[in-house]
Design a protein around this motif. Structure first.
Motif, PDB file in Angstrom:
ATOM      1  N   TYR A 187       5.472  46.703  17.555  1.00 57.05           N
ATOM      2  CA  TYR A 187       4.937  47.165  18.815  1.00 57.05           C
ATOM      3  C   TYR A 187       5.877  47.473  19.967  1.00 57.05           C
ATOM      4  O   TYR A 187       6.901  46.669  20.043  1.00 57.05           O
ATOM      5  CB  TYR A 187       4.035  46.351  19.466  1.00 57.05           C
ATOM      6  CG  TYR A 187       2.733  46.084  18.503  1.00 57.05           C
ATOM      7  CD1 TYR A 187       1.560  47.077  18.400  1.00 57.05           C
ATOM      8  CD2 TYR A 187       2.483  44.958  17.602  1.00 57.05           C
ATOM      9  CE1 TYR A 187       0.710  46.624  17.766  1.00 57.05           C
ATOM     10  CE2 TYR A 187       1.678  44.876  16.888  1.00 57.05           C
ATOM     11  CZ  TYR A 187       0.494  45.513  16.796  1.00 57.05           C
ATOM     12  OH  TYR A 187      -0.633  45.229  16.076  1.00 57.05           O
ATOM     13  N   HIS A 188       5.830  48.494  20.761  1.00 60.38           N
ATOM     14  CA  HIS A 188       6.732  48.867  21.724  1.00 60.38           C
ATOM     15  C   HIS A 188       5.712  49.098  22.988  1.00 60.38           C
ATOM     16  O   HIS A 188       5.164  50.104  22.812  1.00 60.38           O
ATOM     17  CB  HIS A 188       7.618  49.929  21.470  1.00 60.38           C
ATOM     18  CG  HIS A 188       8.771  49.930  22.598  1.00 60.38           C
ATOM     19  ND1 HIS A 188      10.169  50.180  22.421  1.00 60.38           N
ATOM     20  CD2 HIS A 188       8.536  50.126  23.794  1.00 60.38           C
ATOM     21  CE1 HIS A 188      10.794  50.124  23.399  1.00 60.38           C
ATOM     22  NE2 HIS A 188       9.875  50.039  24.328  1.00 60.38           N
ATOM     23  N   PHE A 189       5.890  48.238  23.977  1.00 57.90           N
ATOM     24  CA  PHE A 189       5.061  48.278  25.319  1.00 57.90           C
ATOM     25  C   PHE A 189       5.894  48.871  26.225  1.00 57.90           C
ATOM     26  O   PHE A 189       7.150  48.612  26.741  1.00 57.90           O
ATOM     27  CB  PHE A 189       4.614  46.913  25.653  1.00 57.90           C
ATOM     28  CG  PHE A 189       3.649  46.350  24.714  1.00 57.90           C
ATOM     29  CD1 PHE A 189       2.272  46.453  25.249  1.00 57.90           C
ATOM     30  CD2 PHE A 189       3.846  45.569  23.519  1.00 57.90           C
ATOM     31  CE1 PHE A 189       1.218  45.826  24.494  1.00 57.90           C
ATOM     32  CE2 PHE A 189       2.877  45.309  22.890  1.00 57.90           C
ATOM     33  CZ  PHE A 189       1.610  45.104  23.328  1.00 57.90           C
ATOM     34  N   LEU A 190       5.049  49.864  27.088  1.00 56.19           N
ATOM     35  CA  LEU A 190       6.038  50.518  28.258  1.00 56.19           C
ATOM     36  C   LEU A 190       4.937  50.748  29.437  1.00 56.19           C
ATOM     37  O   LEU A 190       3.788  51.003  29.206  1.00 56.19           O
ATOM     38  CB  LEU A 190       6.385  51.976  27.689  1.00 56.19           C
ATOM     39  CG  LEU A 190       7.463  52.071  26.840  1.00 56.19           C
ATOM     40  CD1 LEU A 190       6.840  52.642  25.313  1.00 56.19           C
ATOM     41  CD2 LEU A 190       8.587  52.893  27.120  1.00 56.19           C
ATOM     42  N   PRO A 191       5.467  50.606  30.713  1.00 57.96           N
ATOM     43  CA  PRO A 191       4.486  51.221  31.795  1.00 57.96           C
ATOM     44  C   PRO A 191       4.620  52.588  31.458  1.00 57.96           C
ATOM     45  O   PRO A 191       5.281  53.470  31.125  1.00 57.96           O
ATOM     46  CB  PRO A 191       5.432  50.667  33.143  1.00 57.96           C
ATOM     47  CG  PRO A 191       6.488  50.052  32.533  1.00 57.96           C
ATOM     48  CD  PRO A 191       6.987  50.191  31.054  1.00 57.96           C
ATOM     49  N   SER A 215      13.315  52.207   8.742  1.00 59.69           N
ATOM     50  CA  SER A 215      12.059  52.309   7.824  1.00 59.69           C
ATOM     51  C   SER A 215      10.807  52.419   7.911  1.00 59.69           C
ATOM     52  O   SER A 215       9.723  52.402   7.262  1.00 59.69           O
ATOM     53  CB  SER A 215      12.294  51.589   6.707  1.00 59.69           C
ATOM     54  OG  SER A 215      12.232  50.294   7.096  1.00 59.69           O
ATOM     55  N   ASN A 216      10.388  52.074   9.341  1.00 58.53           N
ATOM     56  CA  ASN A 216       9.099  52.045  10.107  1.00 58.53           C
ATOM     57  C   ASN A 216       9.036  52.667  11.385  1.00 58.53           C
ATOM     58  O   ASN A 216      10.213  52.624  11.929  1.00 58.53           O
ATOM     59  CB  ASN A 216       8.597  50.448  10.212  1.00 58.53           C
ATOM     60  CG  ASN A 216       9.359  49.712  10.791  1.00 58.53           C
ATOM     61  OD1 ASN A 216      10.586  49.409  10.940  1.00 58.53           O
ATOM     62  ND2 ASN A 216       8.817  49.192  12.025  1.00 58.53           N
ATOM     63  N   LEU A 217       7.909  52.950  11.835  1.00 58.75           N
ATOM     64  CA  LEU A 217       7.863  53.248  13.123  1.00 58.75           C
ATOM     65  C   LEU A 217       7.036  52.302  14.088  1.00 58.75           C
ATOM     66  O   LEU A 217       6.051  51.918  13.531  1.00 58.75           O
ATOM     67  CB  LEU A 217       7.152  54.635  13.153  1.00 58.75           C
ATOM     68  CG  LEU A 217       8.101  55.689  12.716  1.00 58.75           C
ATOM     69  CD1 LEU A 217       7.060  57.102  12.600  1.00 58.75           C
ATOM     70  CD2 LEU A 217       9.071  56.281  13.898  1.00 58.75           C
ATOM     71  N   PRO A 218       7.128  52.195  15.325  1.00 57.99           N
ATOM     72  CA  PRO A 218       6.433  51.048  16.011  1.00 57.99           C
ATOM     73  C   PRO A 218       5.077  51.731  16.543  1.00 57.99           C
ATOM     74  O   PRO A 218       4.920  53.060  16.764  1.00 57.99           O
ATOM     75  CB  PRO A 218       7.205  50.880  17.149  1.00 57.99           C
ATOM     76  CG  PRO A 218       8.103  51.979  17.285  1.00 57.99           C
ATOM     77  CD  PRO A 218       8.366  52.561  15.967  1.00 57.99           C
ATOM     78  N   LYS A 219       4.132  50.980  16.861  1.00 51.19           N
ATOM     79  CA  LYS A 219       2.793  51.340  17.532  1.00 51.19           C
ATOM     80  C   LYS A 219       3.336  51.371  18.937  1.00 51.19           C
ATOM     81  O   LYS A 219       3.932  50.404  19.525  1.00 51.19           O
ATOM     82  CB  LYS A 219       1.787  50.184  17.304  1.00 51.19           C
ATOM     83  CG  LYS A 219       1.182  50.362  15.989  1.00 51.19           C
ATOM     84  CD  LYS A 219       0.132  49.394  15.834  1.00 51.19           C
ATOM     85  CE  LYS A 219      -0.655  49.726  14.425  1.00 51.19           C
ATOM     86  NZ  LYS A 219       0.254  49.305  13.151  1.00 51.19           N
ATOM     87  N   MET A 220       2.995  52.519  19.794  1.00 56.07           N
ATOM     88  CA  MET A 220       3.312  52.822  21.161  1.00 56.07           C
ATOM     89  C   MET A 220       2.358  52.205  21.941  1.00 56.07           C
ATOM     90  O   MET A 220       1.261  52.860  21.909  1.00 56.07           O
ATOM     91  CB  MET A 220       3.690  54.243  21.524  1.00 56.07           C
ATOM     92  CG  MET A 220       4.731  54.711  20.452  1.00 56.07           C
ATOM     93  SD  MET A 220       6.552  53.866  20.581  1.00 56.07           S
ATOM     94  CE  MET A 220       6.978  54.269  22.381  1.00 56.07           C
TER      95      MET A 220
END
Length: 356
Positions: A187-191, A215-220
């Motif tokens: 997971y990648h968390f952003l304001p 090899s994977n993509l994070p959940k934004m």
């Protein structure tokens, strides 16, 4: 591509040139931005358990925020095209960055900011770098509409995130996350304010994925402030309110990009209250030694919220982007900290107060 190498870091345009639009060497305007650290969180196990949590600390860019990533490329491109001046609307960080990079390029900078809606640290930066600062009797969205109109009719380059070169520069933060970790996070968390950053990170992760670097993509996972959450609510907000001034935007320019990142990644665009933001803000400073501005802490506040709701699980790797340094907003820091204790010049009294 290696981020750690002999010699000076060349700034993100030179370091990631293979992934950026072409630009002439003579036009590159850099303050050696980028290469910011991923700080491992060690003292919040009581909240996150066995989740691996890391902070992408963008407050360590040259002007103290992630805006430098996009600004180096936007100003470099403006310089290449022969522009003599740049202009932006800003809640603070964009104005500071635009003014600094314009100064480096020998260009004039004009910035429009909401009157009373900009933190002192950011306003002082823009002024010191020589920008003409205009405080309008309106909000950020009013300022952005004005600068768009001005650049239609006058030879000035707009350097807000609707400038596509801003997004190109900002996407490099995703490259660095992958390089530093060796993989993409879960997971990648952003304001989320004007929504350019979540748009840019998603672009960067996808480019690295297509090239086989990950090899994977994070959940934004994007988080707005409760009083300034137009994307969450589904409509613009005429008069947004939040203590997190950097994300106090009622009609984000990259609205569609944020929704695309959410949908394609399987993530969320949600909101947190000012109280949750301030709690995360204080947790980072007092328990991890990381001082960020309040808007930055919306990412951690979002992660705490998702952990409570059972979305995050042990074994996940979670990255929270902290978009700006805490010294950008000294007033909020002072208002949310214990006041200094006044003492006489008396060692016994001092030791007594210290608890000895």
């Amino acid at each position: 591509m290696q981020l750690t190498r002999k010699g000076l870091w060349g700034g993100l345009i030179r370091e990631f040139r293979d992934f950026l639009p072409e630009i002439s060497d003579s036009a590159i305007t850099t303050l050696r931005e980028g290469n910011t650290p991923l700080v491992e969180v060690e003292n919040l196990k009581d909240i996150f358990g066995d989740i691996r949590l890391l902070l992408k600390y963008e407050g360590l860019n040259p002007t103290g925020s992630f805006k430098d990533r996009g600004m180096t490329f936007a100003v470099s491109k403006a310089r290449e095209e022969g522009a003599k001046a740049v202009i932006c609307a800003s809640t603070g960080n964009t104005s500071a960055s635009a003014a600094a990079y314009a100064a480096k390029a020998g260009m004039k900078a004009y910035v429009l900011v909401p009157d009373g809606g900009i933190a002192l640290g950011k306003l002082s930066q823009a002024m010191m770098h020589g920008a003409l600062v205009l405080q309008i009797k309106g909000n950020f969205d009013d300022a952005l509409n004005l600068v768009k109109e001005i650049t239609k009719n006058y030879p000035i380059k707009l350097v807000n995130s609707i400038n596509p070169f801003r997004i190109e520069g900002q996407k490099t933060a995703a490259f660095e996350v992958c390089e530093h970790l060796g993989f993409a996070p879960t997971y990648h968390f952003l304001p989320v304010g004007n929504a350019g950053n979540i748009t840019a990170y998603w672009k960067g992760y996808n480019e690295y994925y297509r090239e086989g670097f990950i090899s994977n993509l994070p959940k934004m996972m994007g988080f707005q402030a409760e009083g300034s959450a137009p994307i969450v609510l589904g409509h613009p907000i005429e008069d947004p309110h939040t203590i997190a001034t950097a994300i106090k935007i009622g009609n984000p320019a990259s609205w569609e990009g944020a929704l695309k990142a959410k949908k394609e990644s399987g993530g969320v665009i949600d909101m947190v209250s000012d109280e949750e933001i301030l709690e995360a803000y204080k947790l980072l400073a007092s328990r991890e030694g990381v001082f960020c501005e309040p808007a930055s802490a919306a990412s951690l506040a979002g992660a705490i919220k998702m952990k409570k709701e059972g979305v995050l699980n042990d074994g996940d790797t979670v990255v929270c982007t902290l978009t700006g340094h805490g010294l950008k907003d000294p007033d909020n820091a002072m208002n949310n900290s214990p006041k200094p204790t006044k003492v006489p010049v008396d060692i016994d009294k001092i030791l007594e107060i210290m608890g000895f």
